[in-house]
Design a protein around this motif. Structure first.
Motif, PDB file in Angstrom:
ATOM      1  N   SER A 160      43.923  47.210  25.213  1.00 28.72           N
ATOM      2  CA  SER A 160      43.200  47.225  26.559  1.00 28.72           C
ATOM      3  C   SER A 160      43.493  46.311  27.430  1.00 28.72           C
ATOM      4  N   VAL A 161      43.524  45.040  26.868  1.00 32.69           N
ATOM      5  CA  VAL A 161      44.027  43.913  27.483  1.00 32.69           C
ATOM      6  C   VAL A 161      45.284  43.820  28.333  1.00 32.69           C
ATOM      7  N   SER A 162      46.140  44.370  27.485  1.00 33.25           N
ATOM      8  CA  SER A 162      47.528  44.597  28.043  1.00 33.25           C
ATOM      9  C   SER A 162      47.655  45.735  29.326  1.00 33.25           C
ATOM     10  N   ALA A 163      46.644  46.720  29.178  1.00 33.53           N
ATOM     11  CA  ALA A 163      46.891  47.556  30.411  1.00 33.53           C
ATOM     12  C   ALA A 163      46.052  46.867  31.674  1.00 33.53           C
ATOM     13  N   VAL A 164      45.202  46.030  31.234  1.00 36.01           N
ATOM     14  CA  VAL A 164      44.624  45.046  32.456  1.00 36.01           C
ATOM     15  C   VAL A 164      45.629  44.207  33.104  1.00 36.01           C
ATOM     16  N   SER A 165      46.225  43.447  32.379  1.00 35.73           N
ATOM     17  CA  SER A 165      47.517  42.545  32.681  1.00 35.73           C
ATOM     18  C   SER A 165      48.369  43.368  33.581  1.00 35.73           C
ATOM     19  N   ARG A 166      48.520  44.833  33.450  1.00 31.51           N
ATOM     20  CA  ARG A 166      49.653  45.526  34.178  1.00 31.51           C
ATOM     21  C   ARG A 166      49.102  46.088  35.480  1.00 31.51           C
ATOM     22  N   GLY A 167      47.523  46.010  35.723  1.00 28.75           N
ATOM     23  CA  GLY A 167      47.024  46.309  36.803  1.00 28.75           C
ATOM     24  C   GLY A 167      46.237  47.622  36.834  1.00 28.75           C
ATOM     25  N   HIS A 168      46.114  47.984  35.741  1.00 30.11           N
ATOM     26  CA  HIS A 168      45.840  49.479  35.278  1.00 30.11           C
ATOM     27  C   HIS A 168      44.226  49.574  35.450  1.00 30.11           C
ATOM     28  N   GLY A 169      43.575  48.507  35.506  1.00 32.74           N
ATOM     29  CA  GLY A 169      42.100  48.618  35.699  1.00 32.74           C
ATOM     30  C   GLY A 169      41.633  47.399  34.964  1.00 32.74           C
ATOM     31  N   MET A 170      40.412  47.416  34.481  1.00 32.59           N
ATOM     32  CA  MET A 170      39.390  46.291  33.871  1.00 32.59           C
ATOM     33  C   MET A 170      38.987  46.427  32.498  1.00 32.59           C
ATOM     34  N   ARG A 171      38.425  45.565  31.837  1.00 29.38           N
ATOM     35  CA  ARG A 171      37.458  45.620  30.819  1.00 29.38           C
ATOM     36  C   ARG A 171      36.323  44.601  30.685  1.00 29.38           C
ATOM     37  N   PHE A 172      35.431  45.022  30.286  1.00 34.21           N
ATOM     38  CA  PHE A 172      34.109  44.018  30.016  1.00 34.21           C
ATOM     39  C   PHE A 172      34.447  43.478  28.647  1.00 34.21           C
ATOM     40  N   VAL A 173      34.170  42.081  28.502  1.00 34.06           N
ATOM     41  CA  VAL A 173      34.608  41.597  27.117  1.00 34.06           C
ATOM     42  C   VAL A 173      33.578  40.497  26.877  1.00 34.06           C
ATOM     43  N   SER A 174      33.560  40.089  25.677  1.00 36.97           N
ATOM     44  CA  SER A 174      32.574  38.964  25.557  1.00 36.97           C
ATOM     45  C   SER A 174      33.108  37.488  26.317  1.00 36.97           C
ATOM     46  N   ALA A 175      32.235  36.724  26.289  1.00 32.43           N
ATOM     47  CA  ALA A 175      32.492  35.344  26.952  1.00 32.43           C
ATOM     48  C   ALA A 175      33.683  34.695  26.047  1.00 32.43           C
TER      49      ALA A 175
END
Length: 318
Positions: free
Chosen positions: A234-249
């Motif tokens: 999921s974070v890999s998809a974020v890094s490619r600009g496909h969206g965002m994720r909510f994650v723990s601090a």
């Protein structure tokens, strides 16, 4: 005597010491507490029982008739408490077998701390730590392939949890996102950014919580076409600009990645790190031992000014 006012074993033990010494000062020194504190405990014992146990004067201390009559019962009570403690200790020492513990990241310091604590307490217990993804963190419990799992809430019905610690949620954004350089954003400001999609086999309540779906103002949440089942995917998809994720601090320290930014979310609810198990396995010896160890770690974390469940700068005892 009302059961709600039952005396403590500690108070009874102090009275037995006083009965031997017949002197408040000597009795207090023997148990390493101050004389005023010792006297207060004896007073509270008398209040709990509704009886005077000691006759006090400036010259001497004597037991009342009630105090003398109750001595055998008090000795029997403390002996029973000692026997119970020994039985529990023996049961703890005899826990053996194999425990399968799932975690979405097996290298988390809390996993290492928990396993080490279990093995100190139960040398005959084998602990098998397995990595689980967003699907397996619940399916492994339900199909019995794991005895317990360290994960983030929420969990499906039929699964019980022990909260280890709470922490804020943050937004994981592509570094080129217009909000990526902000110190903090709101859920409303993120409404136009799609959330990286998770596989439909991921528990629905968990998917909704970690997408803030629905948003507080009723804004609908859009998703990318991804069907991620792991944090890394999921974070890999974020890094490619496909969206965002909510994650723990915690991810700020644990998972720095090129191409992403972690940004505080001012109005996102906190998330909870939990130990989870099924009702069916709750009282098995290995899970009971695990729950006790996790409870001690959770208690230790509550003493940390800024508790983060991956930290190991605390002592959970033996």
């Amino acid at each position: 005597m009302d059961q709600s006012s039952d005396p403590s074993i500690h108070q009874v033990r102090l009275f037995l010491v006083l009965a031997e010494e017949l002197h408040f000062g000597r009795a207090a020194r023997r148990v390493y507490i101050s004389q005023p504190a010792f006297s207060r405990q004896i007073r509270r014992l008398e209040e709990h029982l509704g009886l005077a146990l000691v006759e006090r004067s400036t010259r001497r201390v004597e037991l009342t008739a009630a105090g003398r009559d109750l001595l055998p019962a008090m000795r029997a009570l403390t002996e029973a408490a000692d026997a119970l403690r020994c039985s529990v200790a023996e049961e703890v020492r005899t826990v053996a077998g194999r425990l399968v513990l799932g975690s979405y990241i097996t290298a988390l310091p809390v996993v290492t701390e928990l396993v080490a604590l279990l093995q100190r307490r139960h040398p005959r217990l084998e602990v098998d730590v397995r990595e689980v993804d967003f699907v397996a963190q619940t399916s492994a419990l339900l199909d019995g392939s794991a005895d317990a799992v360290l994960c983030y809430a929420p969990v499906p019905a039929g699964i019980q949890t022990l909260r280890l610690a709470s922490e804020p949620q943050v937004a994981c954004l592509p570094e080129g996102h217009p909000l990526a350089d902000r110190a903090s954003v709101s859920l409303a400001e993120l409404a136009g950014t799609p959330v990286v999609g998770l596989a439909p086999t991921v528990h629905r309540e968990w998917r909704d919580f970690w997408a803030a779906d629905p948003r507080p103002d009723g804004t609908s949440v859009s998703y990318s076409t991804h069907t991620a089942t792991t944090f890394e995917s999921s974070v890999s998809a974020v890094s490619r600009g496909h969206g965002m994720r909510f994650v723990s601090a915690a991810c700020r320290e644990l998972f720095p990645r090129p191409g992403i930014r972690y940004v505080d979310v001012s109005d996102a609810p906190p998330c909870a790190a939990v130990l989870a198990w099924t009702t069916a396995r709750r009282d098995t010896p290995v899970v009971v031992a695990l729950r006790r160890a996790a409870a001690d770690i959770a208690a230790a974390l509550r003493g940390v000014p800024d508790p983060r469940w991956w930290h190991t700068g605390f002592a959970a005892g033996t």
